[in-house]
Design a protein around this motif. Structure first.
Motif: not given
Length: 389
Positions: A316-341
């Motif tokens: 399902d390509t919509t799941v692939v697109s959602a994964s790409q978007r959310l992974v990019s958003e999370h790593q961009g957002k939470y790496m600025q002020t915190s450490r991803i464990l």
């Protein structure tokens, strides 16, 4: 101690007495409580906090989250293609669908069970869907000046340079569960006079304005109740001991607990947070999407790593697109002020069955969804409205 009784002779109740309050003719004089002075500031002064190397921007109340050291980015790891399940086949039997509706009706006090028992199921159609979820478990750190009553704790300020906020060891957290830990930063603790009571250990009582006594509530300070009957509550004094301070006129300082001194130090707050976002593939069954957040599905895929790589090769390509978007958003957002464990991504197949049935010649539908067999039946044909007469 009480002031003299209202009837005592030989005392100056005139204007030379600082507690004199003019009284109406024929009314015994009474003393007004002195006005309590405001002793000590309401907040610690800036001069109370020393300048600590590496913590120059730390303030009382917190100064925001501190950026962590630069992380190491994971290399791209292609994921194997996942087989698409046969999700167009109803995942439940007619008996399961009917039992689910009966349980639903039983939970409604105004619903009749007749349609659920006697209705004839004419069609069952599957609208199973995917839910992609991404969890990012991160650690954030912030510092602030803090204080507590000094009772002999270790004083180590300037013994050596304090370690950096991200160099201080913290407990090992359990992944994907929110938690918090408070740590005294080593080599920042010093002893200061209490700012609230100016090192006295006590504060004037607010209830009696520091007088130690208050106007008698029975006689209102007149010393008498009815006519010439002396007030028995205050023994004719017109005042009574303050119950809040037990007649002392002051109370123990609630900042230093009467110790007169404070241990002042930098407090490190370590906060672990699980940040979760989900995407549900759109389906045309008619069920409300928000209902699906309350149920679980069959887990088809799970990937847990320090940082995950977006999905690839999923049917399902919509799941692939959602994964790409959310992974990019999370790593961009939470790496600025915190450490991803740790990160975790999952794909669930949420079973949804649309059931069509007839009852007394009327065609109705309901949905059975999730592993819990929850029911959505907006057009149930045998409901009643309860009204209060």
């Amino acid at each position: 101690s009480f002031p003299l009784t209202c009837s005592q002779p030989g005392r100056d109740y005139g204007i030379n007495n600082p507690g004199y309050v003019p009284a109406a003719a024929g009314t015994p004089a009474m003393f007004a409580p002195p006005v309590a002075e405001s002793i000590g500031p309401t907040a610690p002064p800036a001069s109370m906090f020393d300048s600590m190397p590496g913590y120059e921007g730390t303030v009382a109340g917190g100064g925001g989250f501190l950026p962590p050291p630069m992380p190491t980015f994971p290399a791209a790891q292609p994921e194997p293609a996942l087989d698409q399940p046969q999700w167009n086949i109803p995942s439940i039997s007619e008996n399961t669908a009917r039992d689910a509706l009966l349980l639903f009706v039983k939970s409604k006090c105004c619903y009749s069970s007749a349609p659920a028992k006697d209705g004839v199921i004419t069609n069952m159609e599957a609208f199973n869907t995917y839910r992609y979820r991404l969890d990012t478990f991160n650690e954030s750190r912030s510092t602030e000046w803090s204080h507590e009553p000094y009772t002999g704790q270790t004083v180590d300020a300037y013994a050596q340079q304090p370690p950096g906020p991200w160099d201080i060891p913290a407990k090992t957290p359990q992944f994907f569960l929110d938690d918090k830990q408070f740590i005294k930063v080593p080599y920042t603790s010093s002893v200061k006079p209490c700012h609230n009571c100016l090192g006295i250990g006590r504060k004037p009582c607010k209830d009696c304005a520091g007088a130690g006594n208050k106007v008698c509530w029975v006689c209102n300070g007149s010393c008498y109740r009815h006519g010439n009957d002396r007030c028995t509550h205050c023994s004719g004094r017109g005042r009574e001991n303050c119950s809040s301070c037990h007649g002392q006129g002051s109370r123990q300082c609630d900042v230093c607990n009467g110790k007169q001194q404070l241990l002042v130090y930098i407090k490190l707050t370590v906060k672990w947070t699980n940040n979760s976002d989900a995407f549900v593939v759109e389906q045309l069954s008619g069920i409300r999407v928000e209902n699906l957040s309350k149920v679980s599905g069959k887990e088809l895929f799970r990937d847990t790593q320090y940082m995950v790589y977006p999905l690839s090769g999923f049917p399902d390509t919509t799941v692939v697109s959602a994964s790409q978007r959310l992974v990019s958003e999370h790593q961009g957002k939470y790496m600025q002020t915190s450490r991803i464990l740790q990160q975790r991504q999952t794909i669930e197949l949420i079973p949804i069955t649309k059931v069509t049935y007839t009852w007394k010649g009327k065609s109705c539908i309901y949905f059975v969804y999730g592993n819990e067999f929850q029911v959505d039946a907006d057009d149930y044909p045998a409901t009643c409205c309860c009204t209060v007469m």
